[in-house]
Scaffold this motif. Structure first.
Motif, mmCIF file in Angstrom:
data_model
loop_
_atom_site.group_PDB
_atom_site.id
_atom_site.type_symbol
_atom_site.label_atom_id
_atom_site.label_comp_id
_atom_site.label_asym_id
_atom_site.label_seq_id
_atom_site.Cartn_x
_atom_site.Cartn_y
_atom_site.Cartn_z
ATOM 1 N N SER A 120 0.854 -1.176 0.000
ATOM 2 C CA SER A 120 0.000 0.000 0.000
ATOM 3 C C SER A 120 0.890 1.226 0.000
ATOM 4 O O SER A 120 1.838 1.299 0.784
ATOM 5 C CB SER A 120 -0.907 0.015 1.222
ATOM 6 O OG SER A 120 -1.765 1.130 1.177
ATOM 7 N N GLY A 121 0.613 2.164 -0.894
ATOM 8 C CA GLY A 121 1.442 3.359 -0.938
ATOM 9 C C GLY A 121 0.875 4.452 -1.793
ATOM 10 O O GLY A 121 -0.036 4.257 -2.585
ATOM 11 N N GLN A 122 1.421 5.615 -1.594
ATOM 12 C CA GLN A 122 1.047 6.781 -2.379
ATOM 13 C C GLN A 122 2.275 7.662 -2.542
ATOM 14 O O GLN A 122 3.194 7.629 -1.731
ATOM 15 C CB GLN A 122 -0.081 7.562 -1.706
ATOM 16 C CG GLN A 122 0.255 8.007 -0.319
ATOM 17 C CD GLN A 122 -0.881 8.723 0.358
ATOM 18 O OE1 GLN A 122 -0.715 9.853 0.768
ATOM 19 N NE2 GLN A 122 -2.016 8.083 0.487
ATOM 20 N N MET A 123 2.300 8.436 -3.593
ATOM 21 C CA MET A 123 3.414 9.324 -3.854
ATOM 22 C C MET A 123 2.861 10.636 -4.411
ATOM 23 O O MET A 123 2.882 10.869 -5.609
ATOM 24 C CB MET A 123 4.384 8.679 -4.844
ATOM 25 C CG MET A 123 5.667 9.454 -5.060
ATOM 26 S SD MET A 123 6.705 9.606 -3.613
ATOM 27 C CE MET A 123 7.595 8.073 -3.659
ATOM 28 N N PRO A 124 2.315 11.496 -3.544
ATOM 29 C CA PRO A 124 1.760 12.746 -4.034
ATOM 30 C C PRO A 124 2.806 13.817 -4.317
ATOM 31 O O PRO A 124 2.499 14.820 -4.946
ATOM 32 C CB PRO A 124 0.841 13.182 -2.899
ATOM 33 C CG PRO A 124 1.460 12.597 -1.689
ATOM 34 C CD PRO A 124 2.067 11.289 -2.132
ATOM 35 N N ARG A 125 4.018 13.595 -3.849
ATOM 36 C CA ARG A 125 5.067 14.605 -4.014
ATOM 37 C C ARG A 125 6.160 14.119 -4.953
ATOM 38 O O ARG A 125 6.494 12.948 -4.971
ATOM 39 C CB ARG A 125 5.682 14.949 -2.659
ATOM 40 C CG ARG A 125 4.696 15.523 -1.680
ATOM 41 C CD ARG A 125 5.343 15.769 -0.332
ATOM 42 N NE ARG A 125 4.372 16.214 0.640
ATOM 43 C CZ ARG A 125 4.031 17.484 0.830
ATOM 44 N NH1 ARG A 125 4.604 18.426 0.117
ATOM 45 N NH2 ARG A 125 3.127 17.807 1.735
ATOM 46 N N ASP A 126 6.713 15.036 -5.688
ATOM 47 C CA ASP A 126 7.847 14.743 -6.556
ATOM 48 C C ASP A 126 9.036 14.393 -5.667
ATOM 49 O O ASP A 126 9.409 15.191 -4.803
ATOM 50 C CB ASP A 126 8.157 15.965 -7.409
ATOM 51 C CG ASP A 126 9.310 15.736 -8.366
ATOM 52 O OD1 ASP A 126 10.316 15.104 -7.978
ATOM 53 O OD2 ASP A 126 9.216 16.202 -9.511
ATOM 54 N N PRO A 127 9.638 13.214 -5.850
ATOM 55 C CA PRO A 127 10.765 12.824 -4.988
ATOM 56 C C PRO A 127 11.942 13.785 -5.071
ATOM 57 O O PRO A 127 12.675 13.955 -4.098
ATOM 58 C CB PRO A 127 11.161 11.448 -5.526
ATOM 59 C CG PRO A 127 9.966 10.952 -6.241
ATOM 60 C CD PRO A 127 9.265 12.171 -6.778
ATOM 61 N N ALA A 128 12.136 14.435 -6.218
ATOM 62 C CA ALA A 128 13.277 15.335 -6.377
ATOM 63 C C ALA A 128 13.062 16.670 -5.668
ATOM 64 O O ALA A 128 13.946 17.162 -4.962
ATOM 65 C CB ALA A 128 13.553 15.572 -7.865
ATOM 66 N N SER A 129 11.879 17.259 -5.834
ATOM 67 C CA SER A 129 11.642 18.593 -5.285
ATOM 68 C C SER A 129 10.872 18.581 -3.969
ATOM 69 O O SER A 129 10.923 19.545 -3.217
ATOM 70 C CB SER A 129 10.857 19.437 -6.290
ATOM 71 O OG SER A 129 9.525 18.954 -6.409
ATOM 72 N N GLY A 130 10.126 17.494 -3.706
ATOM 73 C CA GLY A 130 9.298 17.443 -2.506
ATOM 74 C C GLY A 130 7.992 18.196 -2.644
ATOM 75 O O GLY A 130 7.206 18.259 -1.720
#
Length: 124
Positions: free
Chosen positions: A30-40
């Motif tokens: 289960s996961g989500q990634m609402p933010r760009d890993p590079a910029s946050g």
């Protein structure tokens, strides 16, 4: 025996913590990634968040010793049902037209800035 695998690189995830649990020959991710890993920064748009979240979940799945070809079931939580077509497109690109591309989408409050949360069940 159950083993909890927490991805080491999930600072961009808001809520809940992205995890994989492995036990009895199965892996639950289960996961989500609402933010760009590079910029946050929060990524705008359901399609972009669906792509990042899918990539993120597949990385967690891989760290749990499984892969996309072993996924048996998927479901998605969203904050807005209008993004369902974008999610379906990302699922078809990932899995083709066979299950689990036919996903269940439900509305749920999933955290600040998050539009999409993906969960997968796969063979270990």
């Amino acid at each position: 025996m159950r083993e909890l695998i927490v991805t080491a690189n999930a600072p961009a995830s808001s809520s809940p913590v992205s995890v994989a649990t492995r036990g009895n020959g199965m892996v639950f991710v289960s996961g989500q990634m609402p933010r760009d890993p590079a910029s946050g920064r929060i990524v705008e748009g359901g399609e972009a968040q669906a792509r990042l979240s899918m990539q993120h979940c597949l990385e967690i799945l891989k760290s749990a010793g499984s892969g996309p070809s072993k996924v048996m079931m998927t479901w998605v939580y969203v904050t807005d049902l209008s993004i369902k077509p974008a999610i379906n497109m990302v699922f078809r690109e990932t899995f083709g037209d066979q299950p689990p591309a036919r996903n269940l989408v439900e509305v749920r409050d999933i955290g600040e800035g998050a539009l999409v949360e993906i969960s997968l069940i796969a063979l270990a």
